[in-house]
Design an enzyme around this catalytic site. Structure first.
Site, PDB file in Angstrom:
ATOM      1  N   PRO A  75      -2.444  -0.316  19.212  1.00 41.58           N
ATOM      2  CA  PRO A  75      -2.635  -0.932  18.193  1.00 41.58           C
ATOM      3  C   PRO A  75      -2.824   0.272  16.792  1.00 41.58           C
ATOM      4  O   PRO A  75      -2.758   0.010  15.860  1.00 41.58           O
ATOM      5  CB  PRO A  75      -3.077  -1.719  17.526  1.00 41.58           C
ATOM      6  CG  PRO A  75      -4.543  -1.914  19.116  1.00 41.58           C
ATOM      7  CD  PRO A  75      -3.803  -1.303  19.990  1.00 41.58           C
ATOM      8  N   TYR A  82      -9.026   4.290   8.284  1.00 41.59           N
ATOM      9  CA  TYR A  82      -8.670   4.623  10.161  1.00 41.59           C
ATOM     10  C   TYR A  82     -10.671   5.843   9.701  1.00 41.59           C
ATOM     11  O   TYR A  82      -9.750   6.490   9.604  1.00 41.59           O
ATOM     12  CB  TYR A  82      -7.813   5.736  10.307  1.00 41.59           C
ATOM     13  CG  TYR A  82      -6.815   4.668  10.890  1.00 41.59           C
ATOM     14  CD1 TYR A  82      -6.005   4.083   9.790  1.00 41.59           C
ATOM     15  CD2 TYR A  82      -5.868   3.961  11.434  1.00 41.59           C
ATOM     16  CE1 TYR A  82      -4.964   2.969   9.651  1.00 41.59           C
ATOM     17  CE2 TYR A  82      -5.218   2.507  11.703  1.00 41.59           C
ATOM     18  CZ  TYR A  82      -4.611   3.083  11.040  1.00 41.59           C
ATOM     19  OH  TYR A  82      -3.273   1.882  11.538  1.00 41.59           O
ATOM     20  N   TYR A 138       4.434   6.496  10.640  1.00 35.42           N
ATOM     21  CA  TYR A 138       3.627   5.531  10.266  1.00 35.42           C
ATOM     22  C   TYR A 138       4.202   4.474   9.427  1.00 35.42           C
ATOM     23  O   TYR A 138       4.870   2.935   9.556  1.00 35.42           O
ATOM     24  CB  TYR A 138       2.605   5.874   9.347  1.00 35.42           C
ATOM     25  CG  TYR A 138       1.688   4.729   9.343  1.00 35.42           C
ATOM     26  CD1 TYR A 138       0.184   4.443  10.567  1.00 35.42           C
ATOM     27  CD2 TYR A 138       1.345   3.736   8.162  1.00 35.42           C
ATOM     28  CE1 TYR A 138      -1.069   3.826   9.660  1.00 35.42           C
ATOM     29  CE2 TYR A 138       0.470   2.458   8.327  1.00 35.42           C
ATOM     30  CZ  TYR A 138      -0.688   2.496   9.217  1.00 35.42           C
ATOM     31  OH  TYR A 138      -1.488   1.211   9.526  1.00 35.42           O
ATOM     32  N   LYS A 198       2.306  -0.745  14.821  1.00 37.33           N
ATOM     33  CA  LYS A 198       4.136  -0.358  15.978  1.00 37.33           C
ATOM     34  C   LYS A 198       4.611  -1.540  16.388  1.00 37.33           C
ATOM     35  O   LYS A 198       5.872  -1.519  16.292  1.00 37.33           O
ATOM     36  CB  LYS A 198       4.406   1.143  16.306  1.00 37.33           C
ATOM     37  CG  LYS A 198       4.250   2.326  15.751  1.00 37.33           C
ATOM     38  CD  LYS A 198       5.640   2.301  14.795  1.00 37.33           C
ATOM     39  CE  LYS A 198       5.600   3.405  13.359  1.00 37.33           C
ATOM     40  NZ  LYS A 198       4.817   2.312  11.895  1.00 37.33           N
ATOM     41  N   HIS A 240       0.808  -1.103   0.225  1.00 38.97           N
ATOM     42  CA  HIS A 240      -0.040   0.112  -0.347  1.00 38.97           C
ATOM     43  C   HIS A 240       1.348   1.489  -0.017  1.00 38.97           C
ATOM     44  O   HIS A 240       1.895   1.239   0.622  1.00 38.97           O
ATOM     45  CB  HIS A 240      -1.133  -0.046   1.029  1.00 38.97           C
ATOM     46  CG  HIS A 240      -2.584  -0.929   0.790  1.00 38.97           C
ATOM     47  ND1 HIS A 240      -2.758  -1.190   2.582  1.00 38.97           N
ATOM     48  CD2 HIS A 240      -2.250  -1.876   0.299  1.00 38.97           C
ATOM     49  CE1 HIS A 240      -4.035  -1.998   1.698  1.00 38.97           C
ATOM     50  NE2 HIS A 240      -3.612  -2.080   0.756  1.00 38.97           N
TER      51      HIS A 240
HETATM   52  P1  RFL Z   1       4.046 -12.781  20.853  1.00 40.00           P
HETATM   53  O1  RFL Z   1       3.891 -12.390  19.600  1.00 40.00           O
HETATM   54  O2  RFL Z   1       2.905 -12.052  22.299  1.00 40.00           O
HETATM   55  O3  RFL Z   1       4.979 -13.992  21.276  1.00 40.00           O
HETATM   56  C1  RFL Z   1       5.578 -14.110  22.558  1.00 40.00           C
HETATM   57  C2  RFL Z   1       5.889 -15.969  22.358  1.00 40.00           C
HETATM   58  O4  RFL Z   1       5.693 -15.898  23.729  1.00 40.00           O
HETATM   59  C3  RFL Z   1       5.323 -17.117  24.080  1.00 40.00           C
HETATM   60  N1  RFL Z   1       5.400 -17.370  26.032  1.00 40.00           N
HETATM   61  C4  RFL Z   1       5.695 -18.526  26.013  1.00 40.00           C
HETATM   62  N2  RFL Z   1       6.983 -19.152  25.445  1.00 40.00           N
HETATM   63  C5  RFL Z   1       7.505 -20.075  26.737  1.00 40.00           C
HETATM   64  N3  RFL Z   1       7.030 -19.633  27.955  1.00 40.00           N
HETATM   65  C6  RFL Z   1       6.334 -18.732  28.606  1.00 40.00           C
HETATM   66  N4  RFL Z   1       6.253 -18.547  29.507  1.00 40.00           N
HETATM   67  C7  RFL Z   1       5.809 -17.797  27.709  1.00 40.00           C
HETATM   68  N5  RFL Z   1       4.740 -16.761  27.850  1.00 40.00           N
HETATM   69  C8  RFL Z   1       4.907 -16.680  26.418  1.00 40.00           C
HETATM   70  C9  RFL Z   1       4.458 -16.781  22.860  1.00 40.00           C
HETATM   71  O5  RFL Z   1       2.955 -18.203  23.176  1.00 40.00           O
HETATM   72  C10 RFL Z   1       4.528 -16.898  22.479  1.00 40.00           C
HETATM   73  O6  RFL Z   1       4.064 -17.511  21.170  1.00 40.00           O
HETATM   74  O7  RFL Z   1       5.717 -11.267  21.207  1.00 40.00           O
HETATM   75  P2  RFL Z   1       6.565 -10.291  19.999  1.00 40.00           P
HETATM   76  O8  RFL Z   1       7.063 -11.850  19.308  1.00 40.00           O
HETATM   77  O9  RFL Z   1       6.961  -9.690  20.661  1.00 40.00           O
HETATM   78  O10 RFL Z   1       5.670  -9.698  18.726  1.00 40.00           O
HETATM   79  C11 RFL Z   1       5.049  -8.867  19.124  1.00 40.00           C
HETATM   80  C12 RFL Z   1       3.864  -8.825  18.373  1.00 40.00           C
HETATM   81  O11 RFL Z   1       3.124  -9.796  18.595  1.00 40.00           O
HETATM   82  C13 RFL Z   1       2.989  -7.608  19.220  1.00 40.00           C
HETATM   83  O12 RFL Z   1       3.755  -6.926  18.907  1.00 40.00           O
HETATM   84  C14 RFL Z   1       1.951  -7.432  17.641  1.00 40.00           C
HETATM   85  O13 RFL Z   1       0.850  -7.774  17.551  1.00 40.00           O
HETATM   86  C15 RFL Z   1       1.230  -5.795  18.078  1.00 40.00           C
HETATM   87  N6  RFL Z   1      -0.020  -5.638  16.609  1.00 40.00           N
HETATM   88  C16 RFL Z   1       0.291  -4.813  15.992  1.00 40.00           C
HETATM   89  N7  RFL Z   1       2.025  -4.589  15.801  1.00 40.00           N
HETATM   90  C17 RFL Z   1       1.631  -3.808  14.047  1.00 40.00           C
HETATM   91  O14 RFL Z   1       3.408  -3.512  14.020  1.00 40.00           O
HETATM   92  N8  RFL Z   1       1.348  -3.934  12.899  1.00 40.00           N
HETATM   93  C18 RFL Z   1      -0.561  -4.396  13.663  1.00 40.00           C
HETATM   94  O15 RFL Z   1      -0.840  -4.017  12.998  1.00 40.00           O
HETATM   95  C19 RFL Z   1      -0.620  -4.862  15.121  1.00 40.00           C
HETATM   96  N9  RFL Z   1      -2.068  -4.784  15.385  1.00 40.00           N
HETATM   97  C20 RFL Z   1      -1.591  -6.009  16.939  1.00 40.00           C
HETATM   98  C21 RFL Z   1      -1.926  -4.950  15.929  1.00 40.00           C
HETATM   99  C22 RFL Z   1      -1.872  -6.341  18.440  1.00 40.00           C
HETATM  100  C23 RFL Z   1      -2.522  -6.891  18.178  1.00 40.00           C
HETATM  101  N10 RFL Z   1      -3.011  -7.365  19.224  1.00 40.00           N
HETATM  102  C24 RFL Z   1      -4.593  -8.764  19.626  1.00 40.00           C
HETATM  103  C25 RFL Z   1      -2.171  -7.399  20.944  1.00 40.00           C
HETATM  104  C26 RFL Z   1      -3.685  -5.436  16.102  1.00 40.00           C
HETATM  105  C27 RFL Z   1      -4.104  -6.361  17.873  1.00 40.00           C
HETATM  106  C28 RFL Z   1      -5.476  -6.981  17.890  1.00 40.00           C
HETATM  107  C1  PHB Z   2      -4.267  -5.107  10.792  1.00 40.30           C
HETATM  108  O1  PHB Z   2      -4.836  -5.429   9.795  1.00 40.30           O
HETATM  109  O2  PHB Z   2      -4.804  -5.919  11.625  1.00 40.30           O
HETATM  110  C2  PHB Z   2      -4.013  -4.210  11.854  1.00 40.30           C
HETATM  111  C3  PHB Z   2      -3.981  -2.398  11.323  1.00 40.30           C
HETATM  112  C4  PHB Z   2      -3.857  -1.380  11.146  1.00 40.30           C
HETATM  113  C5  PHB Z   2      -3.484  -1.334  12.421  1.00 40.30           C
HETATM  114  C6  PHB Z   2      -3.742  -2.200  13.303  1.00 40.30           C
HETATM  115  C7  PHB Z   2      -4.486  -3.523  12.877  1.00 40.30           C
HETATM  116  O3  PHB Z   2      -3.270  -0.244  12.739  1.00 40.30           O
END
Ligand code: RFL
Ligand code: PHB
Length: 389
Positions: free
Chosen positions: A290, A200, A382, A294, A72
């Site tokens: 979110p 958004y 962004y 980031k 995009h």
């Molecule tokens: P994770 O992905 O949480 O991975 C951590 C891993 O550790 C495991 N774990 C353990 N393993 C062994 N022993 C234990 N005691 C443990 N405890 C936990 C877990 O099972 C898991 O597999 O962390 P990591 O690797 O730092 O990655 C971070 C990202 O996952 C997170 O920042 C993003 O998902 C945030 N986020 C977004 N980030 C973006 O850059 N762009 C986005 O568009 C975006 N959208 C989002 C998001 C997060 C969301 N949620 C659900 C929190 C949208 C949502 C809705």
């Molecule tokens: C997503 O596609 O899950 C998404 C995209 C942008 C955001 C958060 C989540 O700011």
């Protein structure tokens, strides 16, 4: 077991750290408390900064991304019944990549498995020991049997609810935290997204985001009250809010809802991100709301810094980059925090917000979509600030 680096967590941070180390000839073992299929199905982020998708390609895990991701040039901001395009490409020369986090995770696991990097799934009772010495240890149970990894360094990549951060004596850490009085209810649906790029939407009923995973699968979010329960949101209710909050700027097709969940919104940073031989990376050290997309990008940035520092230790006997790890990462993290907070405060309805606040938010949106200087500020944050290290 013995490994140079023991990594806790097979999320994006832990997997990418293992891959970067592997490419420099440093061996790592990953322990993960969930199953492989669970981590490969977990629906989360979708937006990659351009340097992150470039890095996946450079490190040999970008083949499917190159074929299947959506590239995009900008986003749409919808408010007051109109949609405004912010063109990142024109403003900064950069774009963003839409590719589900679980796809990144699948690609990384496939590559690491092919390369013979051990990933121990479904381990229990993970704990870290001897962090102050030269040979820290990770203990765990797998299939009921005790196991242990002796290593030189531990990568604490176990997310916000993991064991690594709580293993550091609390008095040695400073935490900075903000909770927001709302959450996001997200659905994954079998329906085409309403626009070619993300929308958004600011609306008096609350924020909504119209994202996607492909031309036929949408990822849609609505702002809900803090502590809201997903059971109170029937599919019909979610669709009704999504239609209303789009404010008539596009039409929205409905489809089968494949997944539905609620995420609380929080800003959180812990400092420093190191204790002895334990290095925290990704969500274990910091969380952003979110709205700025980031979280995943900051997690990858941390492990790029960490892999470089560990490599300098083994190849040149240097520990200065390890010593600088926390400060180097925190510089970018706080900029990501600021941007995520700014997007969040501009776009959400705050329950205690006054009429003044809402007029101010609308003025801010009008400014961002009419001034090249303001739009460039949004675009460069962004699409991803330059990697200066
Ligand atoms: P994770 O992905 O949480 O991975 C951590 C891993 O550790 C495991 N774990 C353990 N393993 C062994 N022993 C234990 N005691 C443990 N405890 C936990 C877990 O099972 C898991 O597999 O962390 P990591 O690797 O730092 O990655 C971070 C990202 O996952 C997170 O920042 C993003 O998902 C945030 N986020 C977004 N980030 C973006 O850059 N762009 C986005 O568009 C975006 N959208 C989002 C998001 C997060 C969301 N949620 C659900 C929190 C949208 C949502 C809705
Ligand atoms: C997503 O596609 O899950 C998404 C995209 C942008 C955001 C958060 C989540 O700011």
């Amino acid at each position: 077991m013995r490994a140079q680096v023991g990594i806790i967590g097979a999320g994006p941070a832990g997997l990418m750290l293992a891959l970067l180390l592997r490419r420099r000839g440093i061996d790592a073992v990953i322990v993960e408390n969930r199953s492989r299929s669970y981590v490969e199905q977990r629906v989360r982020a979708g937006l990659l900064e351009q340097w992150v998708s470039d890095l996946l390609v450079e490190t040999g895990v970008g083949a499917r991304l190159t074929r299947e991701a959506m590239f995009h040039d900008g986003i749409h901001l919808a408010f007051g019944g109109k949609s405004h395009h912010v063109d990142f490409r024109k403003l900064t020369g950069k774009g963003v990549t839409v590719y589900g986090q679980q796809e990144v995770v699948k690609d990384l696991i496939a590559r690491l498995t092919d390369d013979g990097v051990p990933i121990l799934f479904e381990v229990e009772d993970v704990a870290v020991h001897d962090l102050d010495g030269d040979m820290p240890r990770i203990s765990f149970r797998k299939n009921g049997e005790p196991g242990e990894i002796a290593c030189d360094f531990i990568g604490g990549c176990d997310g916000f609810h993991g064991v690594c951060r709580p293993s550091i004596p609390a008095g040695l850490l400073t935490t900075y935290e903000r909770e927001y009085p709302f959450g996001w209810l997200g659905i994954l649906t079998e329906s085409p997204p309403p626009a070619d790029e993300l929308i958004y939407a600011y609306h008096e009923r609350g924020f909504a985001l119209y994202s996607m995973r492909s031309a036929t699968v949408s990822r849609l979010y609505v702002q809900v009250d803090h502590g809201e329960e997903v059971e109170r949101w029937s599919d019909a209710r979610v669709w009704e809010e999504l239609h209303l909050r789009l404010g008539g700027v596009r039409s929205l097709a409905e489809g089968r809802v494949l997944q539905k969940s609620i995420t609380p919104m929080r800003s959180f940073v812990t400092e420093p991100m190191r204790h002895g031989r334990l290095f925290l990376a990704g969500d274990s050290a910091h969380i952003v709301p979110p709205t700025g997309a980031k979280g995943l990008n900051l997690a990858v940035a941390d492990v790029v810094v960490l892999a470089r520092a560990i490599t300098a230790f083994y190849t040149a006997g240097r520990s200065d980059l390890l010593d600088a790890y926390s400060a180097t990462c925190l510089d970018r993290i706080w900029k990501g925090q600021r941007f995520s907070w700014w997007m969040t405060q501009m776009l959400h309805r705050f329950p205690d917000g006054s009429a003044f606040d809402r007029r101010r938010q609308l003025a801010e949106l009008a400014y961002v979509t009419s001034s090249t200087a303001a739009a460039t500020t949004l675009a460069e944050n962004y699409a991803g600030l330059p990697m200066t290290w």
